[in-house]
Enzyme design. Structure first.
Site, short mmCIF file in Angstrom:
data_model
loop_
_atom_site.label_atom_id
_atom_site.label_comp_id
_atom_site.label_asym_id
_atom_site.label_seq_id
_atom_site.Cartn_x
_atom_site.Cartn_y
_atom_site.Cartn_z
N ASP A 1 3.26 -21.28 16.94
CA ASP A 1 4.33 -20.59 16.22
C ASP A 1 5.41 -21.57 15.74
OD1 ASP A 1 5.68 -18.13 15.40
OD2 ASP A 1 7.14 -18.60 16.97
N ARG B 1 0.82 -1.21 0.00
CA ARG B 1 0.00 0.00 0.00
C ARG B 1 0.86 1.27 0.00
NH1 ARG B 1 -4.30 -0.65 4.62
NH2 ARG B 1 -2.36 -1.25 5.57
N HIS C 1 9.78 -22.54 6.34
CA HIS C 1 11.18 -22.33 5.95
C HIS C 1 12.10 -23.39 6.54
CE1 HIS C 1 11.56 -20.26 9.84
NE2 HIS C 1 12.86 -20.33 9.71
N GLU D 1 15.86 -21.36 21.13
CA GLU D 1 16.21 -20.02 20.64
C GLU D 1 16.69 -19.19 21.80
OE1 GLU D 1 13.79 -18.47 17.18
OE2 GLU D 1 12.25 -19.36 18.44
N HIS E 1 7.04 -26.11 12.28
CA HIS E 1 8.46 -26.47 12.11
C HIS E 1 8.81 -27.81 12.78
CE1 HIS E 1 8.57 -22.52 10.58
NE2 HIS E 1 8.84 -21.86 11.68
N LYS F 1 11.78 -19.81 23.71
CA LYS F 1 12.50 -18.54 23.55
C LYS F 1 13.34 -18.28 24.79
CE LYS F 1 10.04 -17.17 19.87
NZ LYS F 1 10.63 -17.21 18.55
N LYS G 1 3.62 -18.37 6.46
CA LYS G 1 2.91 -18.73 7.66
C LYS G 1 2.52 -17.47 8.44
CE LYS G 1 4.95 -19.65 11.53
NZ LYS G 1 5.88 -19.18 12.56
N LYS H 1 15.95 -25.72 5.02
CA LYS H 1 17.26 -25.76 5.68
C LYS H 1 18.05 -26.96 5.17
CE LYS H 1 15.80 -23.38 9.91
NZ LYS H 1 16.61 -22.19 10.09
C1 BG6 Z 1 9.51 -18.42 12.77
C2 BG6 Z 1 8.85 -18.13 14.09
O1 BG6 Z 1 8.65 -19.15 11.95
O2 BG6 Z 1 10.69 -19.19 13.01
C3 BG6 Z 1 9.81 -17.39 15.02
O3 BG6 Z 1 7.70 -17.33 13.88
C4 BG6 Z 1 11.12 -18.14 15.15
O4 BG6 Z 1 9.22 -17.18 16.30
C5 BG6 Z 1 11.67 -18.53 13.77
O5 BG6 Z 1 12.03 -17.30 15.83
C6 BG6 Z 1 12.87 -19.45 13.93
O6 BG6 Z 1 13.50 -19.64 12.68
P1 BG6 Z 1 15.05 -19.95 12.57
O7 BG6 Z 1 15.27 -20.18 11.12
O8 BG6 Z 1 15.77 -18.75 13.10
O9 BG6 Z 1 15.30 -21.16 13.41
#
Ligand code: BG6
Length: 480
Positions: free
Chosen positions: A230, A46, A173, A211, A235, A329, A143, A177
């Site tokens: 999430d 936009r 994603h 993380e 994942h 986290k 996502k 990897k």
């Molecule tokens: C994302 C999540 O899909 O993946 C995030 O929304 C997360 O919360 C991230 O931090 C982790 O991805 P990667 O590639 O850094 O392990």
């Protein structure tokens, strides 16, 4: 192998993901000549930018988020020549005809929706009603794909009104990897592992995605999701599927995805007693002292920033071998791995020697991508037959230095879209099956009203997570 020329329309082109991942990834693929200057990238959003404003925005994004040492100004200048920009409002008529006039008839069309899922149906519908999408076009979706089963079904329904499943690319994603794909190579291109890959020989599997970052800056989104939505539903579920699935008969997108769906359908619902939820809290006296609740927008939030669980795959291969998943986290380190624990040898001939343990195969996803096999050997030197553990270690960067810089997941996935290869994308039924498994678990704790257990930043999660393992006489691998 170079891909055919394309027009890629990026919705949400000025957003965070576009800036950090999508545009720098396209740049790097252009840099190594994987696609030719006949291709075009058309940004839309936009924002009332013009072409040169967008070019400056993208150049800056590449300088900031491109791979270190690989963002030469000459290459950036050549790349921005492929860019164009059309302001489009997904919610009204603004810009759609202009967008159509920018597209060429004889190249592959890709529509990349890097926008919130609430806009997917509207954009899909306008691409179709304005005759912008053709039967050969591809649509790429970021996502989160839904919030629960009902919303995922509604999204799938809205997309399929205008696109065939073979045109739809749902991104996770993690599937892009390097080591995740290596898991398939390891299992299905070696004869050593597969005969042992079952509950007769494997005691349990631990999947960890730890993380070190918190939720600062995205607390509002995160508080509506939590670690289950999430990370686990998508994942970790993908990692579980690739570890547990049967060998597909061929490496084709539907054969692979059929096998993954079967794994998800075989999962038992996780009982509340088999999971541990946590929320990170401020660490008194520490320099970084913010807590989850400082970002959540709700001082009483019960959303989890950590989850651990014991999952049973109820099928012939895996009955009796639990999979333990955990993600969170603000843990001690950023570390993701799949650890496969083989059973102890059936009989110990080394009387009096301790240390006869099962082998552990660790597939490290990040950092230091590689594979380690924990073995038991004789402790060298005098002192009789003493045993000790030693690793057979393969770090990809050391073993294959000529391979150069590893590709970012987005680089691989976007090129797969252009090639028309859906293997590393989630099929609609797969996403729905994953929600069908996750929903009752989430409902379970919503109904109980239980709050997640607080845990300190920089540790390995809440006490309950350790107990989950102790109860089964097992231990988590150390994080960091
Ligand atoms: C994302 C999540 O899909 O993946 C995030 O929304 C997360 O919360 C991230 O931090 C982790 O991805 P990667 O590639 O850094 O392990």
């Amino acid at each position: 192998i170079p891909v055919d020329p394309f027009d890629l329309v990026l919705f949400g082109a000025t957003g965070d993901l576009a800036r950090r991942k999508i545009l720098p990834s396209l740049f790097h693929r252009f840099q190594i000549a994987q696609f030719s200057p006949q291709s075009r990238i058309i940004g839309t959003s936009r924002s009332k930018l013009d072409k040169s404003g967008f070019q400056a925005f993208v150049a800056e994004a590449i300088r900031e988020f491109g791979q270190e040492g690989e963002t030469g100004e000459e290459d950036i200048a050549a790349f921005v020549q492929l860019l164009d920009y059309v302001p489009v409002d997904a919610k009204d008529d603004t810009g759609w005809l202009a967008l159509k006039s920018h597209l060429r008839a004889d190249v592959i069309r890709v529509f990349y929706l890097s926008v919130g899922p609430s806009l997917f149906p509207e954009i899909a519908s306008r691409l179709s009603s304005c005759n912008i999408a053709t039967p050969e076009s591809r649509i790429v979706l970021e996502k989160p794909f839904g919030h629960d089963l009902g919303s995922a079904q509604a999204l799938n329904g809205a997309l399929r009104d205008h696109f065939d499943e073979s045109q739809i690319y749902r991104i996770d994603h993690y599937l892009g990897k390097e080591t995740v794909q290596n898991l398939m190579a390891l299992r299905f291109a070696n004869s050593l592992f597969e005969p042992l890959w079952n509950s007769t020989h494997i005691d349990h599997v631990q999947i960890t995605v730890a993380e070190s970052i918190g939720v600062a800056g995205r607390g509002e989104y995160y508080d509506r999701s939590g670690a289950m939505r999430d990370m686990v539903q998508n994942h970790l579920m993908q990692l579980l599927c690739l570890t547990a699935m049967e060998p597909p008969s061929r490496f084709t997108s539907n054969a692979v995805r059929d096998e993954k769906v079967k794994v998800i359908e075989a999962l038992e619902t996780v009982a509340q007693g088999d999971l541990a939820r946590g929320q990170y809290r401020a660490t008194p006296g520490s320099a970084v002292a913010d807590s989850y609740l400082d970002h959540a927008g709700d001082p009483n939030s019960r959303t989890e920033s950590f989850i651990a669980m014991k999952v049973q795959v109820a099928n012939w291969r895996w009955a009796g071998t639990p999979f333990y998943l955990r993600t969170g986290k603000c843990l001690r380190a950023r570390e993701s791995e799949i650890a496969v624990y083989f059973r102890d040898p059936p009989h110990n001939i080394f009387e009096g020697a301790d240390g006869v343990h099962g082998n552990v195969l660790v597939i490290r996803l990040q950092p230091d991508e590689g594979i380690t096999l924990r073995t038991t050997i004789k402790d060298p030197g005098p002192g009789g037959m003493r045993l000790t553990g030693a690793n057979l270690d393969m770090t990809f960067a050391d073993s294959l230095p000529e391979a150069g810089r590893p590709q970012d997941a987005y680089e691989r996935l976007i090129m797969d879209v252009i090639r028309g290869n859906q293997t590393l994308f989630m099929r609609g039924d797969e996403v729905e099956a994953a929600w069908a498994w996750a929903d009752p678990i989430i409902d379970g704790w919503s109904q109980s009203g239980d709050a997640p257990q607080p845990y300190d930043r920089g540790g390995s999660g809440p006490e309950d997570s350790l107990l989950l393992m102790h109860r089964d006489n097992r231990r988590w691998r150390t994080i960091g």
